[in-house]
Design a protein around this motif. Structure first.
Motif, PDB file in Angstrom:
ATOM      1  N   GLY A  62       0.817  -1.213   0.000  1.00  0.00           N
ATOM      2  CA  GLY A  62       0.000   0.000   0.000  1.00  0.00           C
ATOM      3  C   GLY A  62       0.850   1.260   0.000  1.00  0.00           C
ATOM      4  N   PHE A  63       1.872   1.276   0.853  1.00  0.00           N
ATOM      5  CA  PHE A  63       2.782   2.432   0.880  1.00  0.00           C
ATOM      6  C   PHE A  63       3.485   2.586  -0.468  1.00  0.00           C
ATOM      7  CE2 PHE A  63       2.955   1.531   5.621  1.00  0.00           C
ATOM      8  CZ  PHE A  63       2.156   2.615   5.961  1.00  0.00           C
ATOM      9  N   ALA A  64       3.853   1.465  -1.070  1.00  0.00           N
ATOM     10  CA  ALA A  64       4.540   1.507  -2.363  1.00  0.00           C
ATOM     11  C   ALA A  64       3.631   2.063  -3.455  1.00  0.00           C
ATOM     12  CB  ALA A  64       5.031   0.110  -2.742  1.00  0.00           C
ATOM     13  N   ALA A  65       2.363   1.704  -3.420  1.00  0.00           N
ATOM     14  CA  ALA A  65       1.424   2.214  -4.422  1.00  0.00           C
ATOM     15  C   ALA A  65       1.288   3.736  -4.306  1.00  0.00           C
ATOM     16  CB  ALA A  65       0.069   1.539  -4.260  1.00  0.00           C
ATOM     17  N   ILE A  66       1.211   4.219  -3.083  1.00  0.00           N
ATOM     18  CA  ILE A  66       1.108   5.672  -2.874  1.00  0.00           C
ATOM     19  C   ILE A  66       2.415   6.357  -3.295  1.00  0.00           C
ATOM     20  CG2 ILE A  66       0.736   7.500  -1.176  1.00  0.00           C
ATOM     21  CD1 ILE A  66      -0.926   5.387   0.424  1.00  0.00           C
ATOM     22  N   ALA A  67       3.547   5.724  -2.978  1.00  0.00           N
ATOM     23  CA  ALA A  67       4.845   6.284  -3.377  1.00  0.00           C
ATOM     24  C   ALA A  67       4.976   6.313  -4.901  1.00  0.00           C
ATOM     25  CB  ALA A  67       5.985   5.489  -2.755  1.00  0.00           C
ATOM     26  N   ALA A  68       4.478   5.288  -5.573  1.00  0.00           N
ATOM     27  CA  ALA A  68       4.504   5.274  -7.044  1.00  0.00           C
ATOM     28  C   ALA A  68       3.695   6.442  -7.590  1.00  0.00           C
ATOM     29  CB  ALA A  68       3.958   3.949  -7.573  1.00  0.00           C
ATOM     30  N   LEU A  69       2.541   6.691  -6.994  1.00  0.00           N
ATOM     31  CA  LEU A  69       1.718   7.821  -7.411  1.00  0.00           C
ATOM     32  C   LEU A  69       2.460   9.139  -7.174  1.00  0.00           C
ATOM     33  CD1 LEU A  69      -0.968   8.966  -8.440  1.00  0.00           C
ATOM     34  CD2 LEU A  69      -1.800   8.871  -6.077  1.00  0.00           C
ATOM     35  N   ALA A  70       3.124   9.258  -6.036  1.00  0.00           N
ATOM     36  CA  ALA A  70       3.907  10.467  -5.750  1.00  0.00           C
ATOM     37  C   ALA A  70       4.995  10.667  -6.806  1.00  0.00           C
ATOM     38  CB  ALA A  70       4.529  10.389  -4.351  1.00  0.00           C
ATOM     39  N   ALA A 140      12.389  14.383 -14.008  1.00  0.00           N
ATOM     40  CA  ALA A 140      11.280  13.638 -14.622  1.00  0.00           C
ATOM     41  C   ALA A 140      11.719  12.222 -14.985  1.00  0.00           C
ATOM     42  CB  ALA A 140      10.769  14.380 -15.858  1.00  0.00           C
ATOM     43  N   VAL A 141      12.897  12.084 -15.576  1.00  0.00           N
ATOM     44  CA  VAL A 141      13.413  10.767 -15.972  1.00  0.00           C
ATOM     45  C   VAL A 141      13.583   9.868 -14.743  1.00  0.00           C
ATOM     46  CG1 VAL A 141      15.443   9.556 -16.900  1.00  0.00           C
ATOM     47  CG2 VAL A 141      14.554  11.582 -18.069  1.00  0.00           C
ATOM     48  N   PHE A 142      14.281  10.380 -13.730  1.00  0.00           N
ATOM     49  CA  PHE A 142      14.533   9.558 -12.542  1.00  0.00           C
ATOM     50  C   PHE A 142      13.259   9.289 -11.748  1.00  0.00           C
ATOM     51  CE2 PHE A 142      18.987  11.116 -13.122  1.00  0.00           C
ATOM     52  CZ  PHE A 142      19.527   9.865 -13.413  1.00  0.00           C
ATOM     53  N   SER A 143      12.337  10.235 -11.753  1.00  0.00           N
ATOM     54  CA  SER A 143      11.062  10.008 -11.068  1.00  0.00           C
ATOM     55  C   SER A 143      10.272   8.894 -11.746  1.00  0.00           C
ATOM     56  CB  SER A 143      10.233  11.295 -11.024  1.00  0.00           C
ATOM     57  OG  SER A 143      10.848  12.248 -10.199  1.00  0.00           O
ATOM     58  N   LEU A 144      10.313   8.828 -13.068  1.00  0.00           N
ATOM     59  CA  LEU A 144       9.642   7.737 -13.787  1.00  0.00           C
ATOM     60  C   LEU A 144      10.280   6.389 -13.474  1.00  0.00           C
ATOM     61  CD1 LEU A 144       8.864   9.287 -17.292  1.00  0.00           C
ATOM     62  CD2 LEU A 144       7.221   8.522 -15.556  1.00  0.00           C
ATOM     63  N   ILE A 145      11.608   6.369 -13.403  1.00  0.00           N
ATOM     64  CA  ILE A 145      12.301   5.121 -13.047  1.00  0.00           C
ATOM     65  C   ILE A 145      11.905   4.687 -11.647  1.00  0.00           C
ATOM     66  CG2 ILE A 145      14.574   4.119 -12.533  1.00  0.00           C
ATOM     67  CD1 ILE A 145      15.657   5.933 -14.866  1.00  0.00           C
ATOM     68  N   LEU A 146      11.910   5.635 -10.712  1.00  0.00           N
ATOM     69  CA  LEU A 146      11.528   5.306  -9.338  1.00  0.00           C
ATOM     70  C   LEU A 146      10.068   4.874  -9.265  1.00  0.00           C
ATOM     71  CD1 LEU A 146      13.434   8.078  -7.361  1.00  0.00           C
ATOM     72  CD2 LEU A 146      13.956   5.631  -7.437  1.00  0.00           C
ATOM     73  N   ALA A 147       9.200   5.507 -10.047  1.00  0.00           N
ATOM     74  CA  ALA A 147       7.792   5.091 -10.074  1.00  0.00           C
ATOM     75  C   ALA A 147       7.680   3.641 -10.523  1.00  0.00           C
ATOM     76  CB  ALA A 147       6.987   6.003 -10.997  1.00  0.00           C
ATOM     77  N   GLY A 148       8.451   3.276 -11.538  1.00  0.00           N
ATOM     78  CA  GLY A 148       8.447   1.881 -12.004  1.00  0.00           C
ATOM     79  C   GLY A 148       8.908   0.913 -10.931  1.00  0.00           C
ATOM     80  N   LEU A 149       9.931   1.299 -10.190  1.00  0.00           N
ATOM     81  CA  LEU A 149      10.408   0.442  -9.109  1.00  0.00           C
ATOM     82  C   LEU A 149       9.384   0.338  -7.986  1.00  0.00           C
ATOM     83  CD1 LEU A 149      14.148   1.546  -8.975  1.00  0.00           C
ATOM     84  CD2 LEU A 149      13.238  -0.625  -9.822  1.00  0.00           C
ATOM     85  N   TRP A 150       8.715   1.450  -7.663  1.00  0.00           N
ATOM     86  CA  TRP A 150       7.672   1.406  -6.634  1.00  0.00           C
ATOM     87  C   TRP A 150       6.503   0.536  -7.093  1.00  0.00           C
ATOM     88  CZ3 TRP A 150       8.327   2.042  -1.819  1.00  0.00           C
ATOM     89  CH2 TRP A 150       9.168   3.022  -1.298  1.00  0.00           C
ATOM     90  N   ILE A 151       6.182   0.599  -8.376  1.00  0.00           N
ATOM     91  CA  ILE A 151       5.116  -0.258  -8.915  1.00  0.00           C
ATOM     92  C   ILE A 151       5.513  -1.725  -8.784  1.00  0.00           C
ATOM     93  CG2 ILE A 151       3.934  -0.938 -11.053  1.00  0.00           C
ATOM     94  CD1 ILE A 151       3.954   2.122 -11.752  1.00  0.00           C
ATOM     95  N   LYS A 152       6.782  -2.010  -9.018  1.00  0.00           N
ATOM     96  CA  LYS A 152       7.287  -3.378  -8.835  1.00  0.00           C
ATOM     97  C   LYS A 152       7.086  -3.824  -7.391  1.00  0.00           C
ATOM     98  CE  LYS A 152      10.003  -7.019  -9.532  1.00  0.00           C
ATOM     99  NZ  LYS A 152       9.391  -8.246  -9.981  1.00  0.00           N
ATOM    100  N   VAL A 153       7.406  -2.949  -6.438  1.00  0.00           N
ATOM    101  CA  VAL A 153       7.216  -3.279  -5.017  1.00  0.00           C
ATOM    102  C   VAL A 153       5.733  -3.510  -4.727  1.00  0.00           C
ATOM    103  CG1 VAL A 153       7.391  -2.406  -2.655  1.00  0.00           C
ATOM    104  CG2 VAL A 153       9.283  -2.037  -4.253  1.00  0.00           C
TER     105      VAL A 153
END
Length: 161
Positions: A62-70, A140-153
């Protein structure tokens, strides 16, 4: 890689990006504009969410999903800001040097010789560029990468890591 390591990696990524922005500001002397400040908040939120995910691993998805959205919001702000810098679209008037950005300020507060130099940092001028991308673009680039990793989590079942 385990879920725990992904959480550490993504949280560390936001710490590095936020820390880098602060280093550019306080060590490098590059004052942030209003949109630069906006781009910091999603990383701060992701750091808090990462710490919560590590502390309450049963709720990590759940925290990861919210972090991905952030991170997706942060990437969106970064794309918008980079587009303003490249003149693809108009930015907000409060940091473009027009409008009422200077209301209430005296001449003394704007002059460097006064010791209280505030200055106005424009959002439509890139202060730093590397490989053709400004700090907003790289964020923007690094935020997208981090979003992908958070989605993985968020999508990894607990038993898998």
């Amino acid at each position: 890689m385990t879920r725990h390591l992904y959480i550490l990696l993504t949280t560390s990524g936001s710490i590095a990006l936020l820390g880098g922005a602060l280093l550019f500001q306080y060590v490098g002397g590059l004052a942030p504009c209003q949109m630069c400040i906006w781009q910091r908040w999603p990383h701060a939120a992701a750091i808090v969410l990462g710490v919560l995910a590590l502390a309450q691993i049963r709720r990590a998805r759940g925290f990861a999903a919210i972090a991905a959205l952030a991170m997706l919001i942060g990437a969106g702000i970064g794309v918008f800001h980079a587009g303003v810098e490249w003149d693809w679209w108009e930015g907000i008037t409060a940091c473009a040097g027009s409008g009422n950005a200077l209301d209430g300020l005296t001449g003394d507060s704007l002059l460097p010789s006064s010791g209280g130099a505030l200055g106005v940092v424009r959002c439509d001028e890139a202060a730093w560029v590397f490989l053709g991308l400004s700090m907003a673009g790289w964020n923007a680039v690094f935020s997208l990468i981090l979003a992908g990793l958070w989605i993985k989590v968020a999508s990894t079942p607990r038993a898998a890591g």
